[in-house]
Design an enzyme around this catalytic site. Structure first.
Site, PDB file in Angstrom:
ATOM      1  N   LEU A  17       0.828  -1.207   0.000  1.00  0.00           N
ATOM      2  CA  LEU A  17       0.000   0.000   0.000  1.00  0.00           C
ATOM      3  C   LEU A  17       0.860   1.254   0.000  1.00  0.00           C
ATOM      4  O   LEU A  17       0.546   2.232  -0.698  1.00  0.00           O
ATOM      5  CB  LEU A  17      -0.937   0.005   1.214  1.00  0.00           C
ATOM      6  CG  LEU A  17      -1.888   1.206   1.287  1.00  0.00           C
ATOM      7  CD1 LEU A  17      -2.813   1.256   0.085  1.00  0.00           C
ATOM      8  CD2 LEU A  17      -2.704   1.175   2.582  1.00  0.00           C
ATOM      9  N   LYS A 115      -0.889  11.965  17.667  1.00  0.00           N
ATOM     10  CA  LYS A 115      -0.748  10.558  18.026  1.00  0.00           C
ATOM     11  C   LYS A 115      -2.090   9.939  18.424  1.00  0.00           C
ATOM     12  O   LYS A 115      -2.914  10.565  19.077  1.00  0.00           O
ATOM     13  CB  LYS A 115       0.242  10.403  19.186  1.00  0.00           C
ATOM     14  CG  LYS A 115       1.669  10.852  18.871  1.00  0.00           C
ATOM     15  CD  LYS A 115       2.355   9.909  17.902  1.00  0.00           C
ATOM     16  CE  LYS A 115       3.753  10.375  17.542  1.00  0.00           C
ATOM     17  NZ  LYS A 115       4.714  10.224  18.624  1.00  0.00           N
ATOM     18  N   GLY A 442      17.400  17.602  11.776  1.00  0.00           N
ATOM     19  CA  GLY A 442      18.372  16.503  11.758  1.00  0.00           C
ATOM     20  C   GLY A 442      18.578  15.868  10.410  1.00  0.00           C
ATOM     21  O   GLY A 442      19.645  15.969   9.827  1.00  0.00           O
ATOM     22  N   TRP A 571       9.453   3.489  20.569  1.00  0.00           N
ATOM     23  CA  TRP A 571       9.380   3.108  19.165  1.00  0.00           C
ATOM     24  C   TRP A 571      10.070   1.777  18.882  1.00  0.00           C
ATOM     25  O   TRP A 571      10.396   1.474  17.745  1.00  0.00           O
ATOM     26  CB  TRP A 571       9.944   4.227  18.302  1.00  0.00           C
ATOM     27  CG  TRP A 571       9.048   5.439  18.312  1.00  0.00           C
ATOM     28  CD1 TRP A 571       7.849   5.575  18.949  1.00  0.00           C
ATOM     29  CD2 TRP A 571       9.275   6.681  17.657  1.00  0.00           C
ATOM     30  NE1 TRP A 571       7.323   6.824  18.735  1.00  0.00           N
ATOM     31  CE2 TRP A 571       8.184   7.535  17.946  1.00  0.00           C
ATOM     32  CE3 TRP A 571      10.304   7.174  16.854  1.00  0.00           C
ATOM     33  CZ2 TRP A 571       8.081   8.835  17.455  1.00  0.00           C
ATOM     34  CZ3 TRP A 571      10.204   8.480  16.373  1.00  0.00           C
ATOM     35  CH2 TRP A 571       9.105   9.292  16.661  1.00  0.00           C
ATOM     36  N   ASP A 609      16.659  13.713  20.570  1.00  0.00           N
ATOM     37  CA  ASP A 609      15.249  13.776  20.170  1.00  0.00           C
ATOM     38  C   ASP A 609      14.360  12.980  21.118  1.00  0.00           C
ATOM     39  O   ASP A 609      14.651  11.819  21.418  1.00  0.00           O
ATOM     40  CB  ASP A 609      15.072  13.202  18.762  1.00  0.00           C
ATOM     41  CG  ASP A 609      15.554  14.150  17.684  1.00  0.00           C
ATOM     42  OD1 ASP A 609      15.696  15.338  17.959  1.00  0.00           O
ATOM     43  OD2 ASP A 609      15.781  13.685  16.544  1.00  0.00           O
ATOM     44  N   CYS A 653       7.417  16.360  18.516  1.00  0.00           N
ATOM     45  CA  CYS A 653       6.501  16.679  17.415  1.00  0.00           C
ATOM     46  C   CYS A 653       5.143  16.023  17.630  1.00  0.00           C
ATOM     47  O   CYS A 653       5.033  14.998  18.289  1.00  0.00           O
ATOM     48  CB  CYS A 653       7.083  16.260  16.066  1.00  0.00           C
ATOM     49  SG  CYS A 653       7.642  14.552  15.973  1.00  0.00           S
ATOM     50  N   GLU A 675       6.913  20.892  16.870  1.00  0.00           N
ATOM     51  CA  GLU A 675       6.002  21.058  15.739  1.00  0.00           C
ATOM     52  C   GLU A 675       4.993  22.140  16.081  1.00  0.00           C
ATOM     53  O   GLU A 675       4.394  22.119  17.144  1.00  0.00           O
ATOM     54  CB  GLU A 675       5.282  19.738  15.457  1.00  0.00           C
ATOM     55  CG  GLU A 675       4.243  19.819  14.345  1.00  0.00           C
ATOM     56  CD  GLU A 675       2.886  20.314  14.828  1.00  0.00           C
ATOM     57  OE1 GLU A 675       2.209  20.986  14.036  1.00  0.00           O
ATOM     58  OE2 GLU A 675       2.526  20.054  15.987  1.00  0.00           O
ATOM     59  N   HIS A 704       5.547  17.201   6.784  1.00  0.00           N
ATOM     60  CA  HIS A 704       4.740  16.034   6.426  1.00  0.00           C
ATOM     61  C   HIS A 704       3.859  16.313   5.211  1.00  0.00           C
ATOM     62  O   HIS A 704       3.083  15.453   4.802  1.00  0.00           O
ATOM     63  CB  HIS A 704       3.887  15.601   7.614  1.00  0.00           C
ATOM     64  CG  HIS A 704       4.711  15.099   8.765  1.00  0.00           C
ATOM     65  ND1 HIS A 704       5.130  15.919   9.784  1.00  0.00           N
ATOM     66  CD2 HIS A 704       5.223  13.875   9.030  1.00  0.00           C
ATOM     67  CE1 HIS A 704       5.845  15.211  10.644  1.00  0.00           C
ATOM     68  NE2 HIS A 704       5.917  13.980  10.209  1.00  0.00           N
TER      69      HIS A 704
END
Length: 765
Positions: A17, A115, A442, A571, A609, A653, A675, A704
């Protein structure tokens, strides 16, 4: 006792996808070709679930971009600024909402993104106005149900709950609360359900995960909504679905709603089972979410069966469903594809299960719990017990030196030498930066060429020396570009990195990796989280070589770029055999060693970060303090081994900061970049209200979206920032790293960004 899968990954086993979406956006394939790929993925997903024996197979769990965006588009909740593109096809308009639109003299910013609860998945935030109206624009749930029917699948349509949808949205003007819109949205919601019932749907899953959060005033709208649905559809089976946490004080409300089945998450909140069993009315069934939809560890059948048996004794087997804890959207697709033993060893692989395997776990538990134990089921059960036992005793997992170092952490390890007001003087003297200093976050664009070098190197087609030479050339070009553009604090571009977490995982002990373990982060963006299976340590420096090389090319400061301990934890797929806080402190010590080595190598600015620090927050505020105690401590440990003159940056962000501003201040980073562009600097207000003392870089460039913001647009955003934060504290930078963008748009935007800073210096000198 039926089996129930809440949702399945939509990206395809090999990211089909993602590739189709990006090809469509680039004009390389037609709409028909894109939709054909999407249809094939759905049919594949439905087929494997039917072959596994799943009773309740979901439809409308698929999305081309995001399920919240799907519902906004379905009910025509489209912001007014998109009116100029009403003549475009529905698909083009749909993507424009998520990505913005910049063609033919039309320039429209994308909708906001944030999120999804405490996951690393991002959803497109619905935007509401006081006079918001709703109507069916495209009945996607019905289209999905009919598509499944065409291919011979009797599915359970999945709908985002009306109340959760509204509560996860945002009011774009004052004078109303978004829950006020429930009365207008409900008739349209009823139309959607009616269309599904008319098409033959007997069971409908309604996702109301907001019920595991602290509910705002006015949440009695739940009763109004579900009473109306029950009255309109007395014979339809509704599954009220909650996940990611416990119902807790919302238990009485949840069980009082007129639905047929309640689904609860027993992976994240096993302790809620007793309370729910006691409160559940006799006419309702319970769906037990015992198979983890958010991690990759094999289910412990004995533990799950104990929960199932408890529920059976309390309410009987005929009132139970066996289910995934949440949608499998957050899991990789298929462990069977992982056949490279150099990447994933057989010993570790035996402990894992991806989405396809988790589907089978659901039906195996169903068989075990109902006594349908065939020789195959018995063999799987024995294999499961063996895997659980070997994981407990494996020497791969435990490192006593690491545990000892964590135990020896003292109070001075998470404190800088001097307070910020003293460090600031030392840093300004060392760096000599202008007012409104410019930097990037970065990464720079990873072109097809850069990616091909990495692929060839991994295949052995390039030697280490050849690969390094290519990277050095790319780094030098990026340094020269930044110098020519007059950026003040440079970055090396991160061309050597595949991912901001996986890269570090590959260099830390205690991690393992996959080749096809992709999960969706947003839209076409997929990540491949590394797997923490054991104690974490840093055998040798990880980034010093590249930062030192980049700094040797210029007299301007080059930032050392690191991912922070909380984000590395969040993550990754994290081991579940010790507290997350313990694992995070192990990572913090490894990052601290890297920070100290960067400083020794002459790097004066180091960015750590932490974009995921917000998503790690427990869903209930009562649990936040305990989380912040260890999460902020972990960041400070990673950052506190350097001199006052060394400037520590952090980056966050797509987070709401209002209710965590004190914790952000406690991190004590010298500079934080955030952000801000999609929210039009709204996210900055809390920093002004709090009188945030350290320096801050509000993003002026939404990375984005492919659109290039003008200098005027960026200047206006910075003027808003100056109205809430003293100018002496402000930096000028993009929202996030530029890895996913292309060079032409990146260069145009960064030139405009630097020109913005120059204009501001003239205005406010």
């Amino acid at each position: 006792m039926k089996s129930n899968v809440l949702g399945y990954p939509r990206i395809g086993e090999k990211r089909e996808l993602k590739k189709a979406n990006e090809s469509f956006w680039a004009g390389k394939i037609s709409e028909e070709e894109l939709l054909a790929v999407a249809e094939n993925i759905r049919v594949h997903n439905w087929t494997l679930q039917r072959e596994a024996g799943v009773d309740l197979i979901p439809s409308n769990d698929f999305s081309l971009y995001d399920q919240m965006l799907d519902f906004s588009f379905t009910v025509s909740a489209i912001p007014e600024r998109f009116a100029p593109i009403h003549q475009l096809s529905n698909l083009e308009r749909y993507y424009a909402l998520a990505r913005g639109y910049q063609k033919n003299g039309i320039d429209i910013t994308a909708m906001e993104m944030t999120k999804w609860f405490d996951t690393n998945y991002h959803y497109i935030v619905p935007e509401f106005t006081k006079d918001q109206s709703f109507k069916i624009l495209v009945n996607k749930p019905l289209q999905e149900y009919n598509l499944a029917k065409k291919h011979g699948f009797d599915t359970k349509p999945v709908l985002i709950g009306l109340v959760t949808y509204l509560l996860l949205g945002k009011e774009k003007e004052q004078g109303f609360h978004r829950l006020d819109l429930a009365e207008r949205l409900l008739p349209v919601y009823v139309q959607i359900v009616q269309s599904l019932v008319d098409a033959g749907a007997k069971t409908i899953q309604i996702d109301e995960p907001y019920l595991v959060l602290d509910l705002p005033e006015g949440a009695d709208v739940y009763k109004n909504v579900y009473t109306e649905l029950r009255s309109k559809f007395p014979t339809t089976e509704f599954i009220l679905t909650t996940y990611f946490g416990a119902l807790d004080n919302n238990t009485e409300l949840a069980v009082s709603l007129p639905f047929n089945v309640l689904h609860i998450d027993l992976v994240r909140a096993a302790a809620q089972l007793d309370k729910v069993l006691k409160a559940l009315p006799a006419d309702k069934k319970l769906s037990l979410g015992v198979v983890d939809g958010r991690n990759i560890w094999k289910n412990n059948f004995e533990h799950s069966l104990a929960l199932i048996e408890k529920a059976k004794e309390a309410i009987g087997a005929d009132r139970l469903l066996i289910a995934t804890s949440c949608s499998l959207l957050h899991s990789p697709c298929n462990l069977e594809l992982e056949n490279n033993e150099k990447v994933l060893t057989p010993e570790i692989k035996q402990w894992l299960a991806f989405a396809k395997q988790k589907v089978k776990e659901v039906t195996t538990l169903q068989a075990l719990a109902t006594g349908h134990i065939t020789p195959e089921v018995k063999a799987v059960f024995e294999e499961n017990k063996k895997a659980a036992e070997t994981r407990k005793t494996s020497p791969l997992i435990h490192d006593n030196k690491v545990k000892e170092r964590v135990n020896n952490i003292t109070a001075k390890d998470d404190v800088r030498h001097s307070p910020f007001n003293e460090r600031k003087v030392a840093q300004h003297k060392a760096l000599n930066l202008p007012l409104f200093p410019t930097t990037t976050i970065g990464s720079f664009p990873q072109t097809d060429e850069v990616r091909s070098w990495r692929a060839r190197f991994k295949k052995g087609e390039l030697t280490q020396a050849e690969y390094d030479k290519l990277l050095e050339k790319e780094i030098e070009e990026s340094i020269r570009f930044q110098e020519d553009t007059n950026i003040d604090v440079l970055v090396h571009g991160e061309f050597e990195r595949n991912d901001m977490v996986e890269y570090f995982g590959e260099l830390l002990k205690g991690y393992t990796f996959t080749k096809f373990g992709w999960v969706q982060s947003y839209g076409s963006r997929c990540v491949k989280p590394p797997i923490i299976f054991g104690d974490i340590s840093r055998p040798e420096p990880m980034t010093v070589r590249w930062s030192k090389y980049a700094q040797s090319l210029t007299k301007l400061p080059v930032k050392g770029m690191l991912t922070g301990p909380v984000t590395i934890l969040q993550w990754s797929f994290v081991r579940d055999d010790q507290p997350r806080s313990e694992t995070c402190l192990q990572i913090a010590l490894a990052i601290r060693d890297e920070v100290v080595d960067l400083e020794k190598a002459g790097i004066k600015v180091i960015q750590i970060d932490e974009p995921a620090i917000r998503e790690g927050l427990p869903l209930r505020k009562s649990e936040w303090k305990a989380y912040f105690d260890w999460a902020i401590k972990a960041f400070r440990i990673s950052a506190s081994g350097v001199k006052d003159e060394t400037q520590i940056h952090t980056h966050m962000c797509y987070s709401e900061f209002n209710d965590m501003i004190e914790a952000i201040a406690d991190m004590d980073a010298d500079v934080i970049t955030i952000e801000c562009s999609r929210s039009q600097m709204e996210l900055l207000d809390v920093f002004g209200d709090f009188k945030y003392p350290n320096e801050i870089g509000p993003g002026v460039y939404d990375i984005h979206s492919p659109r290039v913001p003008s200098q005027e647009e960026m200047t206006n955003l910075m003027k808003k920032a100056i109205s809430v934060v003293p100018k002496e504290q402000l930096w000028v930078n993009p929202d996030c790293g530029l890895k996913t963008r292309h060079w032409p748009e990146t260069k145009a935007a960064l030139h405009a960004m630097v020109d913005t800073a120059k204009e501001l210096r003239n205005l406010y000198k």
